[in-house]
Design an enzyme around this catalytic site. Structure first.
Site, PDB file in Angstrom:
ATOM      1  N   ARG A  63       0.863  -1.181   0.000  1.00 25.52           N
ATOM      2  CA  ARG A  63       0.000   0.000   0.000  1.00 25.52           C
ATOM      3  C   ARG A  63       0.897   1.228   0.000  1.00 25.52           C
ATOM      4  O   ARG A  63       1.848   1.294   0.780  1.00 25.52           O
ATOM      5  CB  ARG A  63      -0.880  -0.004   1.257  1.00 25.52           C
ATOM      6  CG  ARG A  63      -1.558   1.325   1.587  1.00 25.52           C
ATOM      7  CD  ARG A  63      -2.864   1.487   0.847  1.00 25.52           C
ATOM      8  NE  ARG A  63      -3.519   2.755   1.162  1.00 25.52           N
ATOM      9  CZ  ARG A  63      -4.373   3.377   0.338  1.00 25.52           C
ATOM     10  NH1 ARG A  63      -4.669   2.829  -0.823  1.00 25.52           N
ATOM     11  NH2 ARG A  63      -4.939   4.515   0.655  1.00 25.52           N
ATOM     12  N   CYS A  68      -2.867  11.492   5.804  1.00 28.25           N
ATOM     13  CA  CYS A  68      -4.123  12.218   6.006  1.00 28.25           C
ATOM     14  C   CYS A  68      -4.326  12.327   7.505  1.00 28.25           C
ATOM     15  O   CYS A  68      -4.882  11.420   8.120  1.00 28.25           O
ATOM     16  CB  CYS A  68      -5.288  11.489   5.331  1.00 28.25           C
ATOM     17  SG  CYS A  68      -6.893  12.246   5.664  1.00 28.25           S
ATOM     18  N   GLN A  84      -8.837   2.840   5.289  1.00 26.48           N
ATOM     19  CA  GLN A  84      -7.966   2.223   4.281  1.00 26.48           C
ATOM     20  C   GLN A  84      -6.602   1.861   4.870  1.00 26.48           C
ATOM     21  O   GLN A  84      -6.053   0.794   4.588  1.00 26.48           O
ATOM     22  CB  GLN A  84      -7.765   3.175   3.094  1.00 26.48           C
ATOM     23  CG  GLN A  84      -8.964   3.249   2.184  1.00 26.48           C
ATOM     24  CD  GLN A  84      -8.647   3.996   0.903  1.00 26.48           C
ATOM     25  OE1 GLN A  84      -8.055   5.064   0.946  1.00 26.48           O
ATOM     26  NE2 GLN A  84      -9.050   3.440  -0.221  1.00 26.48           N
ATOM     27  N   ARG A 109      -4.203  15.407  -1.120  1.00 24.11           N
ATOM     28  CA  ARG A 109      -3.635  15.127  -2.445  1.00 24.11           C
ATOM     29  C   ARG A 109      -2.489  16.087  -2.753  1.00 24.11           C
ATOM     30  O   ARG A 109      -2.338  16.557  -3.884  1.00 24.11           O
ATOM     31  CB  ARG A 109      -4.724  15.168  -3.538  1.00 24.11           C
ATOM     32  CG  ARG A 109      -5.788  14.077  -3.389  1.00 24.11           C
ATOM     33  CD  ARG A 109      -6.660  13.933  -4.625  1.00 24.11           C
ATOM     34  NE  ARG A 109      -7.396  15.138  -4.922  1.00 24.11           N
ATOM     35  CZ  ARG A 109      -8.567  15.474  -4.374  1.00 24.11           C
ATOM     36  NH1 ARG A 109      -9.145  14.645  -3.520  1.00 24.11           N
ATOM     37  NH2 ARG A 109      -9.142  16.606  -4.682  1.00 24.11           N
ATOM     38  N   ASP A 141      -4.472  17.345  -7.916  1.00 24.37           N
ATOM     39  CA  ASP A 141      -3.652  16.277  -7.336  1.00 24.37           C
ATOM     40  C   ASP A 141      -2.180  16.594  -7.591  1.00 24.37           C
ATOM     41  O   ASP A 141      -1.730  16.544  -8.730  1.00 24.37           O
ATOM     42  CB  ASP A 141      -4.026  14.919  -7.944  1.00 24.37           C
ATOM     43  CG  ASP A 141      -3.462  13.758  -7.137  1.00 24.37           C
ATOM     44  OD1 ASP A 141      -2.462  13.957  -6.407  1.00 24.37           O
ATOM     45  OD2 ASP A 141      -4.019  12.651  -7.226  1.00 24.37           O
ATOM     46  N   ARG A 143       0.372  15.061  -5.900  1.00 25.98           N
ATOM     47  CA  ARG A 143       1.204  14.043  -5.261  1.00 25.98           C
ATOM     48  C   ARG A 143       2.268  13.478  -6.197  1.00 25.98           C
ATOM     49  O   ARG A 143       2.011  13.265  -7.374  1.00 25.98           O
ATOM     50  CB  ARG A 143       0.323  12.892  -4.753  1.00 25.98           C
ATOM     51  CG  ARG A 143      -0.517  13.288  -3.562  1.00 25.98           C
ATOM     52  CD  ARG A 143      -1.454  12.187  -3.150  1.00 25.98           C
ATOM     53  NE  ARG A 143      -2.508  11.940  -4.129  1.00 25.98           N
ATOM     54  CZ  ARG A 143      -3.475  11.066  -3.960  1.00 25.98           C
ATOM     55  NH1 ARG A 143      -3.534  10.340  -2.865  1.00 25.98           N
ATOM     56  NH2 ARG A 143      -4.400  10.903  -4.884  1.00 25.98           N
TER      57      ARG A 143
HETATM   58 ZN   LIG Z   1      -8.277  11.474   4.105  1.00 27.99          ZN
END
Ligand SMILES: [Zn+2]
Length: 220
Positions: A63, A68, A84, A109, A141, A143
């Site tokens: 992963r 966050c 997640q 992001r 985004d 990232r």
């Molecule tokens: Zn989040």
């Protein structure tokens, strides 16, 4: 102009820009992990990978988790990040081996924590997550996954089974030289607070979230 001088005082053009700094056992509620810490000299970020067992080089259950704070630490229901992360750590432990790379600098992001909170305020007024970033003059985004690829490479990982619903993560890893043998869905049941956000991720950011169909039909 100063030249790029390494810590030993020698010019070091070969120096890797992502340096492994520490490797320490980290017992967790999910099981015993190794926390491998890295310093990204290019961006100045401290990064960490949680490694379970001996993953080997191929088809490693992996992963790439974008930081966050609100979801991971506070249990926010605005997004599904916390669930997640927990699911990924649980899956790796159940598998007996795998890697969770926790990517700092990825808040909202990639726009940063305060900008993310401002974007959340705009979403409370009715904008979606894409419109909110754009309204703030920020990218949808921002990232970068290069550091994740270099961390996987340092861990000896050549190919992954990637736990993600986001096609961009897969593409980015491949672009940076890590093979993606399989993309493993990481589907979190939606709740009232995040269903709009999740639908936006599916409809505007191409996330693969087939489990939203039932909810979408029930509430439309
Ligand atoms: Zn989040």
């Amino acid at each position: 102009m100063t030249e790029n001088i390494g810590v030993l005082g020698k010019k070091s053009p070969q120096r890797t820009d992502v340096e492994r700094v520490v490797n320490v056992p980290l017992p967790t509620v999910y099981g015993p992990f190794q926390a491998v810490g890295y310093f990204d000299h290019e961006r100045g970020d401290e990064q960490v990978a949680l490694v379970y067992g001996d993953p080997g080089p191929d088809r490693v259950l992996t992963r790439l988790h974008s930081e966050c704070l609100t979801g991971d630490a506070f249990g926010s229901r605005h997004c599904e990040c916390g669930d997640q992360l927990a699911s990924a750590l649980r899956a790796v432990a159940a598998e007996g081996s795998g890697v969770v790379v926790y990517l700092r600098g990825h808040e909202g992001r990639g726009i940063g924590l305060l900008a993310k909170l401002r974007a959340m305020a705009l979403q409370a007024e009715g904008l979606d997550t894409v419109e909110a970033n754009l309204a703030l003059g920020l990218p949808v985004d921002a990232r970068d996954y290069g550091v994740a690829a270099r961390i996987l490479d340092d861990l000896g990982v050549r190919s992954v089974r990637l736990m993600s619903n986001n096609p961009r993560k897969r593409e980015a890893l491949v672009r940076h030289g890590i093979q993606v043998a399989e993309q493993v869905p990481l589907l979190i049941p939606p709740c009232e607070s995040n269903i709009t956000y999740l639908r936006t991720k599916r409809e505007r950011l191409d996330h693969h979230l087939p489990h939203l169909d039932a909810v979408a039909h029930a509430s439309s």
